[in-house]
Write an enzyme that holds these catalytic residues in place. Structure first.
Site, PDB file in Angstrom:
ATOM      1  N   ASP A  15       0.817  -1.082  -0.094  1.00 51.51           N
ATOM      2  CA  ASP A  15      -0.040  -0.048  -0.096  1.00 51.51           C
ATOM      3  C   ASP A  15       0.913   1.413  -0.038  1.00 51.51           C
ATOM      4  OD1 ASP A  15      -2.290   1.661   0.283  1.00 51.51           O
ATOM      5  OD2 ASP A  15      -2.080   1.599   2.574  1.00 51.51           O
ATOM      6  N   SER A  16       0.282   2.584   0.012  1.00 55.21           N
ATOM      7  CA  SER A  16       1.186   3.573   0.022  1.00 55.21           C
ATOM      8  C   SER A  16       1.555   3.630   1.408  1.00 55.21           C
ATOM      9  CB  SER A  16       0.189   4.813  -0.576  1.00 55.21           C
ATOM     10  OG  SER A  16      -0.807   4.880   0.383  1.00 55.21           O
ATOM     11  N   HIS A  46      -6.786   2.449   4.349  1.00 54.34           N
ATOM     12  CA  HIS A  46      -6.512   3.580   5.496  1.00 54.34           C
ATOM     13  C   HIS A  46      -7.848   3.666   6.718  1.00 54.34           C
ATOM     14  CE1 HIS A  46      -2.785   4.773   3.528  1.00 54.34           C
ATOM     15  NE2 HIS A  46      -2.426   5.386   4.592  1.00 54.34           N
ATOM     16  N   CYS A  89     -10.984   2.701   1.121  1.00 58.40           N
ATOM     17  CA  CYS A  89      -9.592   2.958   1.150  1.00 58.40           C
ATOM     18  C   CYS A  89      -8.994   2.146   2.245  1.00 58.40           C
ATOM     19  CB  CYS A  89      -9.309   4.358   1.271  1.00 58.40           C
ATOM     20  SG  CYS A  89      -7.588   4.652   1.761  1.00 58.40           S
ATOM     21  N   CYS A 102      -4.683  -1.597  -1.622  1.00 58.51           N
ATOM     22  CA  CYS A 102      -4.663  -0.154  -1.772  1.00 58.51           C
ATOM     23  C   CYS A 102      -5.792  -0.198  -2.851  1.00 58.51           C
ATOM     24  CB  CYS A 102      -3.351   0.221  -2.193  1.00 58.51           C
ATOM     25  SG  CYS A 102      -3.568   1.957  -3.036  1.00 58.51           S
ATOM     26  N   GLU A 135      -2.325   9.366   8.478  1.00 58.38           N
ATOM     27  CA  GLU A 135      -0.783   8.971   8.631  1.00 58.38           C
ATOM     28  C   GLU A 135       0.019   9.879   9.648  1.00 58.38           C
ATOM     29  OE1 GLU A 135       1.621   7.232   6.469  1.00 58.38           O
ATOM     30  OE2 GLU A 135      -0.253   6.112   5.836  1.00 58.38           O
TER      31      GLU A 135
HETATM   32  N1  DGL Z   1      -4.732   3.017   1.260  1.00 58.63           N
HETATM   33  C1  DGL Z   1      -5.003   3.537  -0.033  1.00 58.63           C
HETATM   34  C2  DGL Z   1      -6.196   3.082  -0.576  1.00 58.63           C
HETATM   35  O1  DGL Z   1      -6.811   2.082  -0.217  1.00 58.63           O
HETATM   36  C3  DGL Z   1      -4.329   4.733  -0.558  1.00 58.63           C
HETATM   37  C4  DGL Z   1      -4.195   5.822   0.306  1.00 58.63           C
HETATM   38  C5  DGL Z   1      -3.491   7.010  -0.659  1.00 58.63           C
HETATM   39  O2  DGL Z   1      -2.209   6.999  -0.596  1.00 58.63           O
HETATM   40  O3  DGL Z   1      -4.054   8.055  -0.910  1.00 58.63           O
HETATM   41  O4  DGL Z   1      -6.924   3.588  -1.791  1.00 58.63           O
END
Ligand code: DGL
Length: 261
Positions: A10-11, A188, A186, A73, A152
């Site tokens: 993931d990011s 996150h 997402c 992600c 984050e």
């Molecule tokens: N966690 C990621 C997702 O599921 C991306 C978050 C990001 O870097 O914008 O989309």
């Protein structure tokens, strides 16, 4: 037998919510996780950039002997998983298809809210998957550009008040549309699941971080490639600032240690 890994990327922190699920449901599996901290956030990047980061991430993870890869992600899955599957001869799991399936099953009134990054929303991927399953289902998308930066920074612990206000800003308009189910589109956002349920107790949440586990489990069983170890090895990589990433990441996985790539 040579050690094989499940690669996950993931990011940033979002991918760890999927890693946590794998650790809980498939504790014997070896995992190598990459947080692409060099390019976070993905949600505001172009499709071309996201494809390029995705292919780079897979190249890095392929330094390990992978039996499967999870794109943990949604932004990468919606923009780049088709390309990744063409380029790499590897079993690749995305998070969107299983979450879309679960949302269609979960919703009673077939009004489904979708929280995701700007790029995931723009891709229209969730709508497509949901409408392939049920053409009458209505999807109400909401791009949430502020959530990933706040998460984050650890605001889900350090500034719950600001986090709650932000959630109201994004979710209240969906409540006005009478959605009964909300996709956390997402990875996150899984970190905010408890807080969202506290504010909106009647909403049914479908987390994209969690739904992929059943697909992964079925693959490991069907192909008979489960790990035979008691407890799997876990390797955590970051493309930038690996040492300083431990602090915020340990809010999710205690004592976690990142290595540079
Ligand atoms: N966690 C990621 C997702 O599921 C991306 C978050 C990001 O870097 O914008 O989309």
């Amino acid at each position: 037998m040579k050690k094989q890994y499940i690669g996950v990327f993931d990011s940033g922190l979002g991918g760890l919510t999927t890693v946590k699920q794998i650790i809980e449901k498939l504790p014997q599996e070896n995992i190598v996780f990459l947080a692409d901290t060099k390019h976070i956030p993905y949600g505001s990047k172009t499709r071309e950039q996201i494809i390029s980061y995705t292919l780079e991430n897979i190249d890095i993870l392929k330094r390990y002997d992978l039996k499967a890869l999870v794109i943990a992600c949604n932004t990468s899955d919606s923009n780049a998983s088709d390309t990744a599957r063409k380029v790499h001869d590897l079993k690749i799991f995305g998070v969107i298809a299983p979450a879309a399936r679960k949302a269609v099953k979960t919703s009673e009134n077939k009004k489904i809210g979708l929280l995701a990054t700007t790029s995931t929303i723009a891709s229209g991927r969730y709508e497509k998957q949901i409408h392939d399953l049920d053409e009458k289902a209505e999807v109400f998308p909401m791009a949430c550009p502020d959530l990933v930066p706040m998460i984050e920074e650890g605001a889900f612990i350090s500034d719950k008040k600001a986090m709650k206000e932000k959630l109201h800003e994004y979710i209240d308009p969906l409540i006005d549309k009478h959605v009964d189910t909300l996709i956390l589109g997402c990875t996150h956002y899984d970190i905010l699941a408890e807080l969202i349920s506290e504010i909106f107790p009647d909403l049914r949440l479908v987390s994209s971080s969690r739904c992929v586990i059943d697909d992964l489990k079925a693959f490991l069983e069907d192909d008979d490639v489960q790990s035979v170890e008691k407890t799997g090895e876990r390797i955590y990589l970051a493309s930038k600032d690996a040492e300083s990433y431990d602090k915020v990441a340990s809010l999710l996985i205690p004592d976690i240690r990142f290595q540079s790539i």
